[in-house]
Enzyme design. Structure first.
Site, PDB file in Angstrom:
ATOM      1  N   HIS A   1      46.995  44.050  43.594  1.00  0.00           N
ATOM      2  CA  HIS A   1      47.739  44.943  44.482  1.00  0.00           C
ATOM      3  C   HIS A   1      49.175  45.107  43.996  1.00  0.00           C
ATOM      4  O   HIS A   1      49.749  44.201  43.378  1.00  0.00           O
ATOM      5  CB  HIS A   1      47.722  44.390  45.912  1.00  0.00           C
ATOM      6  CG  HIS A   1      46.375  44.448  46.543  1.00  0.00           C
ATOM      7  ND1 HIS A   1      46.040  45.349  47.521  1.00  0.00           N
ATOM      8  CD2 HIS A   1      45.261  43.712  46.324  1.00  0.00           C
ATOM      9  CE1 HIS A   1      44.781  45.168  47.881  1.00  0.00           C
ATOM     10  NE2 HIS A   1      44.292  44.177  47.172  1.00  0.00           N
TER      11      HIS A   1
ATOM     12  N   HIS B   1      44.854  36.980  50.568  1.00  0.00           N
ATOM     13  CA  HIS B   1      46.010  37.155  49.696  1.00  0.00           C
ATOM     14  C   HIS B   1      47.158  36.303  50.231  1.00  0.00           C
ATOM     15  O   HIS B   1      48.266  36.775  50.453  1.00  0.00           O
ATOM     16  CB  HIS B   1      46.387  38.627  49.597  1.00  0.00           C
ATOM     17  CG  HIS B   1      45.408  39.406  48.763  1.00  0.00           C
ATOM     18  ND1 HIS B   1      45.539  39.585  47.412  1.00  0.00           N
ATOM     19  CD2 HIS B   1      44.241  40.024  49.103  1.00  0.00           C
ATOM     20  CE1 HIS B   1      44.522  40.289  46.945  1.00  0.00           C
ATOM     21  NE2 HIS B   1      43.715  40.563  47.949  1.00  0.00           N
TER      22      HIS B   1
ATOM     23  N   HIS C   1      37.479  37.401  50.913  1.00  0.00           N
ATOM     24  CA  HIS C   1      36.976  36.972  49.592  1.00  0.00           C
ATOM     25  C   HIS C   1      37.350  35.519  49.261  1.00  0.00           C
ATOM     26  O   HIS C   1      38.275  35.242  48.523  1.00  0.00           O
ATOM     27  CB  HIS C   1      37.323  37.939  48.462  1.00  0.00           C
ATOM     28  CG  HIS C   1      38.707  38.492  48.378  1.00  0.00           C
ATOM     29  ND1 HIS C   1      39.838  37.704  48.428  1.00  0.00           N
ATOM     30  CD2 HIS C   1      39.147  39.765  48.209  1.00  0.00           C
ATOM     31  CE1 HIS C   1      40.902  38.475  48.295  1.00  0.00           C
ATOM     32  NE2 HIS C   1      40.498  39.725  48.159  1.00  0.00           N
TER      33      HIS C   1
ATOM     34  N   ASN D   1      39.190  33.707  46.128  1.00  0.00           N
ATOM     35  CA  ASN D   1      40.032  34.652  45.394  1.00  0.00           C
ATOM     36  C   ASN D   1      41.320  34.954  46.139  1.00  0.00           C
ATOM     37  O   ASN D   1      41.307  35.199  47.338  1.00  0.00           O
ATOM     38  CB  ASN D   1      39.270  35.958  45.138  1.00  0.00           C
ATOM     39  CG  ASN D   1      38.046  35.753  44.270  1.00  0.00           C
ATOM     40  OD1 ASN D   1      36.929  36.015  44.686  1.00  0.00           O
ATOM     41  ND2 ASN D   1      38.240  35.263  43.060  1.00  0.00           N
TER      42      ASN D   1
ATOM     43  N   ASP E   1      29.208  37.780  42.438  1.00  0.00           N
ATOM     44  CA  ASP E   1      28.879  38.461  41.185  1.00  0.00           C
ATOM     45  C   ASP E   1      28.910  37.537  39.984  1.00  0.00           C
ATOM     46  O   ASP E   1      28.628  37.962  38.860  1.00  0.00           O
ATOM     47  CB  ASP E   1      29.802  39.659  40.951  1.00  0.00           C
ATOM     48  CG  ASP E   1      31.274  39.278  40.820  1.00  0.00           C
ATOM     49  OD1 ASP E   1      31.607  38.093  41.021  1.00  0.00           O
ATOM     50  OD2 ASP E   1      32.092  40.172  40.523  1.00  0.00           O
ATOM     51  N   GLY E   2      29.269  36.260  40.177  1.00  0.00           N
ATOM     52  CA  GLY E   2      29.355  35.335  39.071  1.00  0.00           C
ATOM     53  C   GLY E   2      30.603  35.512  38.233  1.00  0.00           C
ATOM     54  O   GLY E   2      30.805  34.792  37.253  1.00  0.00           O
TER      55      GLY E   2
ATOM     56  N   HIS F   1      33.935  36.922  39.945  1.00  0.00           N
ATOM     57  CA  HIS F   1      34.991  36.542  40.883  1.00  0.00           C
ATOM     58  C   HIS F   1      34.857  35.073  41.296  1.00  0.00           C
ATOM     59  O   HIS F   1      35.874  34.384  41.480  1.00  0.00           O
ATOM     60  CB  HIS F   1      34.934  37.416  42.138  1.00  0.00           C
ATOM     61  CG  HIS F   1      35.495  38.780  41.969  1.00  0.00           C
ATOM     62  ND1 HIS F   1      34.813  39.789  41.331  1.00  0.00           N
ATOM     63  CD2 HIS F   1      36.690  39.312  42.353  1.00  0.00           C
ATOM     64  CE1 HIS F   1      35.566  40.895  41.327  1.00  0.00           C
ATOM     65  NE2 HIS F   1      36.697  40.625  41.946  1.00  0.00           N
TER      66      HIS F   1
ATOM     67  N   ASP G   1      33.551  44.145  47.271  1.00  0.00           N
ATOM     68  CA  ASP G   1      34.913  44.441  46.824  1.00  0.00           C
ATOM     69  C   ASP G   1      34.858  45.438  45.668  1.00  0.00           C
ATOM     70  O   ASP G   1      35.637  45.373  44.730  1.00  0.00           O
ATOM     71  CB  ASP G   1      35.632  43.159  46.409  1.00  0.00           C
ATOM     72  CG  ASP G   1      37.144  43.349  46.282  1.00  0.00           C
ATOM     73  OD1 ASP G   1      37.698  44.227  46.968  1.00  0.00           O
ATOM     74  OD2 ASP G   1      37.760  42.623  45.481  1.00  0.00           O
TER      75      ASP G   1
ATOM     76  N   GLY H   1      38.405  43.985  41.150  1.00  0.00           N
ATOM     77  CA  GLY H   1      37.298  44.477  41.962  1.00  0.00           C
ATOM     78  C   GLY H   1      36.018  44.416  41.162  1.00  0.00           C
ATOM     79  O   GLY H   1      36.037  44.269  39.928  1.00  0.00           O
TER      80      GLY H   1
END
Length: 373
Positions: A140, A193, A214, A217, A245-246, A248, A270, A300
């Site tokens: 971001h 975040h 998330h 993360n 997803d392996g 992130h 994401d 993402g």
């Protein structure tokens, strides 16, 4: 009333699998599940398929080359719906990156227009930011990260009207009076975040924040002397999203979190899309199999929800029925839609998907229409 009977599929109701029965709908509503098709019903053969509730995505950024943050329009929402519907998502929250108030208001207006035009699938708007801890900004833009004010939040709520808003923020960055205002507002809050300490995070949860964005993360990690937001999430009763997803998150981390959190853990993608037209410019790195911004920061996924379910089953070892609940029933509960979505039973919305044993999508039923893939 036109009746439709879906046969020769394993039916997952959201609670259990049912074999050798018919799923009956009148188009938009599920009538029930029974052994025989009523006389006059249109029978649809779904051989070698599993029927499951439509998947619900609470964090997706765009589709078909259009990033919602760059182009906050009903057309972008429609493109996102069309792309992710093919990946099993029948309902979704479009998501807007950290940006200016004017952009947030434009995103709200686009969502309201989409719904007023009869656009399908949209259950709300996820504002991921801008009220972050700068040290955990991820991809971001730092220039837009700021402290939340009641004046700005009031403008968002008034503009949204009946559009559900879901907001990710760093709780340690919110002034106490602002957080109190938020917790009494219609906005659904999620911590993310964030560089919160364990104590700061637990205090935020005790005050009423019930979600975390998330897991693993962009958050303070678990350390022996400071468990951080990650430790507080594992050690509490809040629910958290995760990107399976392996990339992130390692699949072993997903497995550990699932063992500790049980039904508190749910799936998101994401997902972004390749779009370099605006301030947020994301491209796919083919060698690393991930989306990155101009600085090479992970920004993402290219995941679909049915792929996330597949990964949970094949790579993490989660039973199929539970992996499906992580992408359907649990998100429905979080947004208060579990009385109409996330299950297949009499009176529920007839939104469901068909896929085979290899998790290849075979079709979907939405808005009263069945489409084969």
């Amino acid at each position: 009333m036109s009746l439709f009977a879906f046969k020769n599929a394993r039916i997952f109701t959201g609670l259990e699998f049912i074999d050798h029965q018919y799923l009956l709908t009148d188009g938009k509503t599920i009538i029930g599940i029974q052994e025989n098709a009523p006389e006059g019903a249109q029978v649809i053969d779904c051989s070698d398929s599993i029927i499951a509730p439509g998947l619900i995505e609470l964090q997706v950024y765009g589709g078909k080359g259009a990033l919602f943050t760059t182009e906050p329009t009903p057309e972008t929402i429609q493109k996102t719906y069309e792309e992710h519907l093919k990946g099993g998502t029948t309902h979704f929250q479009i998501t807007y990156h950290t940006g200016p108030l004017s952009g947030m208001l434009a995103a709200i207006q686009a969502c309201r227009s989409y719904r007023q035009q009869g656009g399908a699938g949209l259950v709300g708007l996820h504002l991921e930011g801008p009220y972050f801890n700068p040290v955990k900004k991820g991809a971001h833009l730092l220039s837009y990260i700021r402290k939340a004010t009641i004046a700005e939040l009031t403008a968002l709520v008034e503009a949204a009207d009946d559009l559900p808003l879901y907001l990710t923020l760093a709780p340690e960055e919110a002034d106490p009076e602002v957080l109190e205002w938020l917790l009494s507002s219609p906005i659904l809050l999620s911590a993310g975040h964030s560089n919160a300490t364990y104590t700061e995070a637990i205090q935020a949860f005790d005050r009423g924040i019930g979600l975390v964005t998330h897991l693993f993360n962009a958050m303070s990690p678990f350390n022996s002397r400071e468990p951080g937001l990650l430790g507080a999430t594992l050690d509490s009763s809040v629910r958290a999203s995760i990107i399976a997803d392996g990339i992130h998150v390692d699949f072993a981390s997903v497995r550990i979190a699932k063992k500790m959190m049980g039904d508190r853990l749910f799936l998101i993608t994401d997902a972004v899309t390749e779009d370099t037209r605006g301030e947020y410019r994301f491209t796919i790195n083919p060698e690393r199999r991930r989306f990155e911004d101009e600085n090479g920061t992970l920004s993402g996924s290219s995941l679909t929800l049915i792929e996330a379910v597949k990964n949970c089953v094949n790579e993490v070892g989660i039973p199929l029925e539970e992996a499906l609940r992580m992408a359907s029933l649990y998100p429905a509960q979080i947004i208060g839609k579990d009385h109409t979505l996330g299950r297949l039973g009499a009176g529920y919305e007839a939104s469901f998907i068909l896929f085979d044993q290899n998790f290849q999508m075979k079709g979907y039923h939405t808005e009263g229409k069945f489409t084969r893939i």
